[in-house]
Design a protein around this motif. Structure first.
Motif, PDB file in Angstrom:
ATOM      1  N   TYR A  50      -3.031  -0.096 -18.205  1.00 24.92           N
ATOM      2  CA  TYR A  50      -3.677  -0.483 -16.969  1.00 24.92           C
ATOM      3  C   TYR A  50      -2.849  -1.475 -16.150  1.00 24.92           C
ATOM      4  CZ  TYR A  50      -7.648   1.749 -19.259  1.00 24.92           C
ATOM      5  OH  TYR A  50      -8.468   2.646 -19.885  1.00 24.92           O
ATOM      6  N   GLY A  51      -2.216  -2.415 -16.815  1.00 23.13           N
ATOM      7  CA  GLY A  51      -1.403  -3.374 -16.074  1.00 23.13           C
ATOM      8  C   GLY A  51      -0.264  -2.698 -15.342  1.00 23.13           C
ATOM      9  N   ALA A  52       0.433  -1.785 -16.038  1.00 20.95           N
ATOM     10  CA  ALA A  52       1.535  -1.061 -15.405  1.00 20.95           C
ATOM     11  C   ALA A  52       1.022  -0.159 -14.287  1.00 20.95           C
ATOM     12  CB  ALA A  52       2.282  -0.231 -16.454  1.00 20.95           C
ATOM     13  N   ALA A  53      -0.155   0.449 -14.475  1.00 22.17           N
ATOM     14  CA  ALA A  53      -0.726   1.317 -13.442  1.00 22.17           C
ATOM     15  C   ALA A  53      -1.047   0.509 -12.189  1.00 22.17           C
ATOM     16  CB  ALA A  53      -1.985   1.997 -13.974  1.00 22.17           C
ATOM     17  N   ILE A  54      -1.631  -0.685 -12.367  1.00 19.53           N
ATOM     18  CA  ILE A  54      -1.947  -1.540 -11.225  1.00 19.53           C
ATOM     19  C   ILE A  54      -0.683  -1.915 -10.467  1.00 19.53           C
ATOM     20  CG2 ILE A  54      -2.759  -3.853 -10.584  1.00 19.53           C
ATOM     21  CD1 ILE A  54      -4.825  -3.575 -12.856  1.00 19.53           C
ATOM     22  N   THR A  55       0.372  -2.289 -11.210  1.00 17.68           N
ATOM     23  CA  THR A  55       1.637  -2.659 -10.571  1.00 17.68           C
ATOM     24  C   THR A  55       2.180  -1.503  -9.743  1.00 17.68           C
ATOM     25  OG1 THR A  55       2.187  -4.211 -12.345  1.00 17.68           O
ATOM     26  CG2 THR A  55       4.006  -3.414 -10.978  1.00 17.68           C
ATOM     27  N   GLU A  56       2.146  -0.291 -10.302  1.00 24.59           N
ATOM     28  CA  GLU A  56       2.673   0.877  -9.599  1.00 24.59           C
ATOM     29  C   GLU A  56       1.886   1.163  -8.332  1.00 24.59           C
ATOM     30  OE1 GLU A  56       5.753   3.596  -9.501  1.00 24.59           O
ATOM     31  OE2 GLU A  56       5.349   2.111 -11.045  1.00 24.59           O
ATOM     32  N   LEU A  57       0.571   1.081  -8.417  1.00 23.69           N
ATOM     33  CA  LEU A  57      -0.254   1.367  -7.250  1.00 23.69           C
ATOM     34  C   LEU A  57      -0.134   0.273  -6.196  1.00 23.69           C
ATOM     35  CD1 LEU A  57      -3.398   2.788  -9.063  1.00 23.69           C
ATOM     36  CD2 LEU A  57      -1.633   4.066  -7.829  1.00 23.69           C
ATOM     37  N   GLU A  58       0.068  -0.974  -6.620  1.00 26.81           N
ATOM     38  CA  GLU A  58       0.278  -2.046  -5.652  1.00 26.81           C
ATOM     39  C   GLU A  58       1.555  -1.826  -4.855  1.00 26.81           C
ATOM     40  OE1 GLU A  58       0.059  -5.522  -8.097  1.00 26.81           O
ATOM     41  OE2 GLU A  58      -2.089  -5.829  -7.688  1.00 26.81           O
ATOM     42  N   PHE A  59       2.610  -1.336  -5.516  1.00 29.50           N
ATOM     43  CA  PHE A  59       3.839  -1.017  -4.792  1.00 29.50           C
ATOM     44  C   PHE A  59       3.596   0.129  -3.813  1.00 29.50           C
ATOM     45  CE2 PHE A  59       6.275  -3.382  -8.042  1.00 29.50           C
ATOM     46  CZ  PHE A  59       7.160  -4.040  -7.208  1.00 29.50           C
ATOM     47  N   ALA A  60       2.787   1.116  -4.215  1.00 27.83           N
ATOM     48  CA  ALA A  60       2.474   2.233  -3.323  1.00 27.83           C
ATOM     49  C   ALA A  60       1.729   1.743  -2.085  1.00 27.83           C
ATOM     50  CB  ALA A  60       1.642   3.280  -4.067  1.00 27.83           C
ATOM     51  N   ILE A  61       0.769   0.844  -2.285  1.00 27.20           N
ATOM     52  CA  ILE A  61       0.013   0.291  -1.157  1.00 27.20           C
ATOM     53  C   ILE A  61       0.926  -0.483  -0.219  1.00 27.20           C
ATOM     54  CG2 ILE A  61      -1.748  -1.405  -0.532  1.00 27.20           C
ATOM     55  CD1 ILE A  61      -3.240  -0.541  -3.099  1.00 27.20           C
ATOM     56  N   GLU A  62       1.831  -1.287  -0.784  1.00 30.77           N
ATOM     57  CA  GLU A  62       2.744  -2.067   0.048  1.00 30.77           C
ATOM     58  C   GLU A  62       3.656  -1.154   0.867  1.00 30.77           C
ATOM     59  OE1 GLU A  62       4.349  -5.216   1.937  1.00 30.77           O
ATOM     60  OE2 GLU A  62       2.596  -5.192   0.636  1.00 30.77           O
ATOM     61  N   ASP A  63       4.126  -0.073   0.243  1.00 28.88           N
ATOM     62  CA  ASP A  63       4.984   0.869   0.974  1.00 28.88           C
ATOM     63  C   ASP A  63       4.205   1.591   2.066  1.00 28.88           C
ATOM     64  OD1 ASP A  63       7.182   0.156  -0.467  1.00 28.88           O
ATOM     65  OD2 ASP A  63       7.127   1.866  -1.836  1.00 28.88           O
ATOM     66  N   MET A  64       2.926   1.883   1.821  1.00 25.90           N
ATOM     67  CA  MET A  64       2.112   2.498   2.872  1.00 25.90           C
ATOM     68  C   MET A  64       1.913   1.535   4.034  1.00 25.90           C
ATOM     69  SD  MET A  64      -0.721   4.925   0.991  1.00 25.90           S
ATOM     70  CE  MET A  64      -1.100   3.879  -0.418  1.00 25.90           C
ATOM     71  N   ARG A  65       1.798   0.253   3.719  1.00 31.53           N
ATOM     72  CA  ARG A  65       1.707  -0.746   4.802  1.00 31.53           C
ATOM     73  C   ARG A  65       2.982  -0.734   5.642  1.00 31.53           C
ATOM     74  NH1 ARG A  65      -0.969  -4.547   0.919  1.00 31.53           N
ATOM     75  NH2 ARG A  65      -3.163  -4.634   1.503  1.00 31.53           N
ATOM     76  N   LYS A  66       4.136  -0.600   4.990  1.00 35.20           N
ATOM     77  CA  LYS A  66       5.398  -0.530   5.737  1.00 35.20           C
ATOM     78  C   LYS A  66       5.417   0.682   6.658  1.00 35.20           C
ATOM     79  CE  LYS A  66       8.538  -2.933   2.524  1.00 35.20           C
ATOM     80  NZ  LYS A  66       7.662  -3.299   1.418  1.00 35.20           N
ATOM     81  N   MET A  67       4.928   1.816   6.154  1.00 38.82           N
ATOM     82  CA  MET A  67       4.899   3.021   6.979  1.00 38.82           C
ATOM     83  C   MET A  67       3.973   2.846   8.173  1.00 38.82           C
ATOM     84  SD  MET A  67       4.765   5.744   3.846  1.00 38.82           S
ATOM     85  CE  MET A  67       4.590   7.164   4.911  1.00 38.82           C
ATOM     86  N   MET A  68       2.796   2.250   7.938  1.00 36.64           N
ATOM     87  CA  MET A  68       1.867   2.007   9.032  1.00 36.64           C
ATOM     88  C   MET A  68       2.472   1.044  10.051  1.00 36.64           C
ATOM     89  SD  MET A  68      -2.080   0.568   8.950  1.00 36.64           S
ATOM     90  CE  MET A  68      -1.594  -1.137   8.621  1.00 36.64           C
ATOM     91  N   SER A  69       3.149   0.011   9.558  1.00 39.69           N
ATOM     92  CA  SER A  69       3.788  -0.948  10.457  1.00 39.69           C
ATOM     93  C   SER A  69       4.839  -0.271  11.330  1.00 39.69           C
ATOM     94  CB  SER A  69       4.428  -2.083   9.651  1.00 39.69           C
ATOM     95  OG  SER A  69       3.458  -2.844   8.987  1.00 39.69           O
ATOM     96  N   GLY A  70       5.571   0.684  10.746  1.00 40.19           N
ATOM     97  CA  GLY A  70       6.585   1.401  11.518  1.00 40.19           C
ATOM     98  C   GLY A  70       5.984   2.170  12.676  1.00 40.19           C
ATOM     99  N   LEU A  71       4.816   2.770  12.451  1.00 38.07           N
ATOM    100  CA  LEU A  71       4.154   3.513  13.522  1.00 38.07           C
ATOM    101  C   LEU A  71       3.582   2.571  14.575  1.00 38.07           C
ATOM    102  CD1 LEU A  71       2.316   6.193  11.343  1.00 38.07           C
ATOM    103  CD2 LEU A  71       4.365   6.520  12.748  1.00 38.07           C
ATOM    104  N   ILE A  72       2.989   1.468  14.133  1.00 40.84           N
ATOM    105  CA  ILE A  72       2.431   0.506  15.077  1.00 40.84           C
ATOM    106  C   ILE A  72       3.530  -0.134  15.914  1.00 40.84           C
ATOM    107  CG2 ILE A  72       1.164  -1.661  15.289  1.00 40.84           C
ATOM    108  CD1 ILE A  72      -0.360  -0.887  12.766  1.00 40.84           C
TER     109      ILE A  72
END
Length: 215
Positions: A50-72
């Motif tokens: 679970y700890g490793a899964a949370i870390t992986e998904l947190e990186f995915a969320i952060e990268d999605m924020r970068k993508m959204m920021s690029g569009l904005i």
């Protein structure tokens, strides 16, 4: 997969994707990485890591924020006549434009330089910051605005912005609160009047901002 290996791998990824904001091809690569991260996070979850899964998904969320920021970032207004615009940049919750608005949320900013003068303007945007809600009280209270020196409410189409002009300091500040969760601001120094700052805010594509920042 060991957690340390995951963390090491994604520190490298974070360095690679730091400049993706205005490059569509890089964003496409980043999107592929997000899918991989989510899939790996699911695998780790199913393996009860679970700890490793949370870390992986947190990186995915952060990268999605970068993508959204690029569009904005593409919604920022072009430079007025006689001005040059720099590329928009994204800031973390602890720095850049975020420092002006308080911790939390997504922040972006773009600077503009007067070609034949000392004028400088910074357009910035903050999304989903806790501070935005507290600012809403001032925007909806005419008495509070009237009590502030050199401050007035200006209509921009169907929206209204608060403008502060300090002629003795040649400074202008235009703030627009959009949909209760997006704060947009244009700050200018060494300006002859507040008009260039107000017009820059007026030229901001609010429909595109709403579209790209929609939940």
């Amino acid at each position: 997969m060991e957690l340390n290996h995951i963390l090491s791998t994604h520190r490298l990824k974070a360095a690679v994707v730091a400049s993706v904001l205005l490059f569509p091809a890089a964003q496409s690569v980043l999107a592929d990485e997000v899918v991989e991260q989510i899939e790996l996070g699911l695998e780790l979850y199913q393996e009860q890591e679970y700890g490793a899964a949370i870390t992986e998904l947190e990186f995915a969320i952060e990268d999605m924020r970068k993508m959204m920021s690029g569009l904005i970032a593409q919604t920022f207004p072009v430079a007025p006549d006689g001005w040059t615009a720099h590329e928009a940049s994204s800031g973390s919750a602890g720095g850049g434009a975020a420092a002006m608005f308080g911790a939390g949320g997504t922040s972006l900013e773009r600077t503009y330089q007067q070609d034949d003068g000392d004028g400088q303007i910074t357009a910035s945007m903050m999304l989903d910051s806790p501070l935005i809600q507290s600012m809403g009280a001032m925007f909806n209270n005419p008495a509070m605005i009237a009590a502030q020196p050199n401050m007035e409410r200006v209509r921009l189409g169907r929206e209204a912005a608060v403008v502060k002009w300090e002629p003795e300091r040649s400074r202008a500040e235009v703030t627009l609160l959009l949909d209760g969760r997006i704060m947009m601001q244009v700050k200018g120094e060494n300006l002859e009047s507040q008009d260039v700052a107000v017009d820059l805010m007026r030229d901001w594509d609010l429909a595109a901002v709403r579209e790209q920042s929609a939940r």
